[in-house]
Scaffold this motif. Structure first.
Motif, PDB file in Angstrom:
ATOM      1  N   MET A   1      26.055  -5.992 -41.888  1.00  0.00           N
ATOM      2  CA  MET A   1      25.474  -6.848 -40.646  1.00  0.00           C
ATOM      3  C   MET A   1      25.304  -5.616 -39.621  1.00  0.00           C
ATOM      4  O   MET A   1      24.437  -5.425 -38.862  1.00  0.00           O
ATOM      5  N   GLY A   2      26.227  -4.574 -39.744  1.00  0.00           N
ATOM      6  CA  GLY A   2      26.203  -3.357 -38.709  1.00  0.00           C
ATOM      7  C   GLY A   2      27.324  -3.168 -37.930  1.00  0.00           C
ATOM      8  O   GLY A   2      27.501  -4.012 -36.770  1.00  0.00           O
ATOM      9  N   ILE A   3      28.135  -2.311 -38.084  1.00  0.00           N
ATOM     10  CA  ILE A   3      29.546  -2.140 -37.255  1.00  0.00           C
ATOM     11  C   ILE A   3      29.424  -0.598 -36.946  1.00  0.00           C
ATOM     12  O   ILE A   3      28.996   0.212 -37.610  1.00  0.00           O
ATOM     13  N   ALA A   4      30.099  -0.327 -35.888  1.00  0.00           N
ATOM     14  CA  ALA A   4      30.257   1.191 -35.404  1.00  0.00           C
ATOM     15  C   ALA A   4      31.897   1.117 -35.047  1.00  0.00           C
ATOM     16  O   ALA A   4      32.376   0.134 -34.333  1.00  0.00           O
TER      17      ALA A   4
ATOM     18  N   ARG B   1      34.229   6.511 -45.959  1.00  0.00           N
ATOM     19  CA  ARG B   1      33.267   6.633 -47.162  1.00  0.00           C
ATOM     20  C   ARG B   1      32.443   5.429 -47.478  1.00  0.00           C
ATOM     21  O   ARG B   1      31.273   5.466 -47.674  1.00  0.00           O
ATOM     22  N   MET B   2      32.969   4.199 -47.350  1.00  0.00           N
ATOM     23  CA  MET B   2      32.605   2.876 -47.673  1.00  0.00           C
ATOM     24  C   MET B   2      31.616   2.891 -46.751  1.00  0.00           C
ATOM     25  O   MET B   2      30.370   2.249 -47.007  1.00  0.00           O
ATOM     26  N   ALA B   3      31.832   3.022 -45.340  1.00  0.00           N
ATOM     27  CA  ALA B   3      30.776   2.795 -44.064  1.00  0.00           C
ATOM     28  C   ALA B   3      29.436   3.639 -44.244  1.00  0.00           C
ATOM     29  O   ALA B   3      28.459   3.206 -44.147  1.00  0.00           O
ATOM     30  N   GLU B   4      29.764   4.893 -44.912  1.00  0.00           N
ATOM     31  CA  GLU B   4      28.386   5.730 -45.014  1.00  0.00           C
ATOM     32  C   GLU B   4      27.636   5.183 -45.916  1.00  0.00           C
ATOM     33  O   GLU B   4      26.225   5.693 -46.030  1.00  0.00           O
ATOM     34  N   ALA B   5      27.986   4.124 -46.968  1.00  0.00           N
ATOM     35  CA  ALA B   5      27.172   3.608 -47.905  1.00  0.00           C
ATOM     36  C   ALA B   5      26.055   2.502 -47.224  1.00  0.00           C
ATOM     37  O   ALA B   5      25.053   2.045 -47.736  1.00  0.00           O
TER      38      ALA B   5
ATOM     39  N   SER C   1      25.539   0.807 -40.531  1.00  0.00           N
ATOM     40  CA  SER C   1      26.971   0.878 -39.845  1.00  0.00           C
ATOM     41  C   SER C   1      27.065   2.396 -39.407  1.00  0.00           C
ATOM     42  O   SER C   1      26.524   3.296 -39.952  1.00  0.00           O
ATOM     43  N   ALA C   2      28.129   2.971 -38.635  1.00  0.00           N
ATOM     44  CA  ALA C   2      28.379   4.248 -38.275  1.00  0.00           C
ATOM     45  C   ALA C   2      29.862   4.380 -37.801  1.00  0.00           C
ATOM     46  O   ALA C   2      30.482   3.484 -37.170  1.00  0.00           O
ATOM     47  N   VAL C   3      30.316   5.607 -38.330  1.00  0.00           N
ATOM     48  CA  VAL C   3      31.738   5.859 -37.729  1.00  0.00           C
ATOM     49  C   VAL C   3      31.500   6.956 -36.790  1.00  0.00           C
ATOM     50  O   VAL C   3      31.053   8.110 -37.341  1.00  0.00           O
TER      51      VAL C   3
END
Length: 471
Positions: free
Chosen positions: A38-41, A118-122, A126-128
């Motif tokens: 969905m998209g999280i930051a 690492r999971m978010a990078e896929a 989404s963004a960290v």
């Protein structure tokens, strides 16, 4: 040059233990992929996720080592489940129900945070955002505009969040010490330079400072104010981590207003040790545990029981437990006679400045006073009227969440429930379910009101971050 605004379904303010706990709850429920798609930051001021400040403390955990590692469980293999074979994970699991050093817990949470990153990078949506700090959040038509600063570049920009989770941690504000009165004087006025706060004491540097002062005393005297886990943890650290300080009988006095409660796994074990200071209102009706939330655990529990000689334990004479009554003169005299006074009077949420659509500040419920929680029973951040602020949730130390109903807990509990296991399971799941429900509701609104092509385009705008240009 005009700049575009990255848009996310969810922005998590703080990537420490509280913020990461929500994602771990989603992972355990096999919902983390849904959130990330969905998209999280995740906005975190440190250089990495997960650890927060937990590894900075020179004490043991008040949760068993095994409770740290079951956050890695999931129905399918992931970056997180792969950590189950890590040596650090195995060491924590081997501790079972026993305590572990918080520095080791901090290292483990650092591994967890790196796996989540690492999971978010896929997921392109989404963004960290490490080394970033959220400065404020302003209400807009369909969500929140969050101003963030890049701590390395020294720049600021805005990102959009349809939903927010505030997990920005807690602190011990100094002004509270000036307001806290004992026998007509504030703590600051009464104790002056002898006054320290528990958060400072529990670090290696804080313990070293106390050791340097008290090792020169023939009969060192120290007073701790507070009846929380932090207060007992301070007492335990002082008695066990300062080999050069010779505390005599009643060398440490723990001053507390409310009775000190002892946790027991069940009624039978409490009665077997002669502990009868409880009623059925103090028993969790789901788990059967006595003082499930209010009771001391592990090192703190053992110390308080030793100080009272409960269950035939040898009495720890160096620690005196002194309840403060209506007449505060005796407590004030103990403070006056102490070489050092340590305030362990709880934490307050750091929070985040909120503004409405026209820029008027929104006063949070937690800003009304030290006894006011930040969140309600559904983990929604409240305004000064006690009303939930739309699509804003809070979690973490000092958020003020009190479990009720299906989450269990004793009916008599009046404090706030904190703990990684609770955040990573019941509390985190509550927030995840609410976030997903709100997202589905918004999706339905879009699909009902727009033709199929327009609806698809609109959902991409809401749920996926767009390339940002800054200048």
């Amino acid at each position: 040059m005009a700049s575009s605004v990255q848009r996310f379904e969810l922005v998590i303010i703080g990537g420490g233990p509280g913020g990461v706990a929500t994602l771990l709850a989603a992972h355990k429920a096999d919902q983390l992929d849904n959130l990330l798609s969905m998209g999280i930051a995740i906005v975190e001021s440190a250089a990495s996720l997960g650890k927060g400040e937990i590894g900075n403390y020179a004490i043991n955990s008040d949760s068993g080592g095994g409770t740290f590692v079951d956050c890695l469980d999931s129905a399918h293999p992931t970056e997180l489940t792969r950590l189950q074979s890590h040596e650090l994970t195995r060491n924590l699991a081997a501790a079972g129900h026993g305590p572990v050093p918080l520095r080791e817990a901090g290292r483990f949470l650092g591994l967890v945070g790196a796996a989540i990153e690492r999971m978010a990078e896929a997921y392109p949506a989404s963004a960290v955002l490490t080394r970033h700090k959220a400065q404020s959040a302003r209400r807009c038509d369909d969500g929140w505009m969050v101003e963030i600063s890049d701590l390395e570049a020294g720049t600021t920009r805005k990102i959009f969040a349809r939903q927010l989770i505030v997990a920005s941690g807690a602190h011990q504000p100094l002004p509270r010490m000036a307001r806290e009165q004992f026998d007509g004087k504030s703590l600051v006025e009464r104790c002056g330079a002898r006054l320290m706060q528990s958060g400072e004491v529990l670090t290696p540097e804080g313990l070293q400072r106390i050791g340097d002062i008290l090792s020169k005393k023939a009969n060192p005297r120290l007073a701790i104010i507070g009846g929380s886990t932090s207060a007992a943890a301070v007492a335990h650290a002082l008695l066990h981590r300062l080999p050069n300080v010779a505390f005599g009988e009643a060398g440490i006095t723990l001053l507390h207003r409310r009775p000190l409660r002892i946790y027991y796994p069940d009624r039978e074990q409490a009665l077997a040790e002669g502990y009868t200071e409880w009623t059925e209102d103090d028993v969790c009706q789901i788990s059967g545990r006595v003082f499930r939330f209010a009771g001391f655990r592990l090192d703190s529990r053992e110390l308080v029981m030793q100080a009272r000689g409960i269950g035939g334990r040898p009495v720890e004479a160096r620690l005196r437990l002194q309840q403060i009554g209506a007449d505060e003169r005796h407590a004030a005299q103990i403070m006056d006679d102490a070489d050092i006074v340590i305030a362990a009077m709880g934490y307050r949420p750091r929070g985040l400045p909120f503004f409405d659509e026209v820029g008027v500040p929104i006063t949070l419920h937690s800003q009304l006073g030290p006894q006011h929680p930040m969140v309600d029973s559904a983990c929604r951040v409240m305004d000064s009227e006690g009303q939930a602020i739309p699509n804003v949730f809070g979690i973490g130390l000092a958020a003020g969440f009190v479990p009720r109903g299906s989450l269990g807990g004793e009916a008599s509990f009046r404090g706030q429930a904190n703990g990684l296991w609770l955040w990573q399971h019941d509390v985190g799941t509550l927030i995840v379910n609410a976030v997903l429900k709100a997202s589905r509701t918004e999706t339905d609104k879009i699909e009902i009101g727009l033709p199929a092509v327009a609806a698809a385009a609109s959902k991409r705008e809401i749920f996926h971050s767009t390339p940002a240009l800054y200048g």
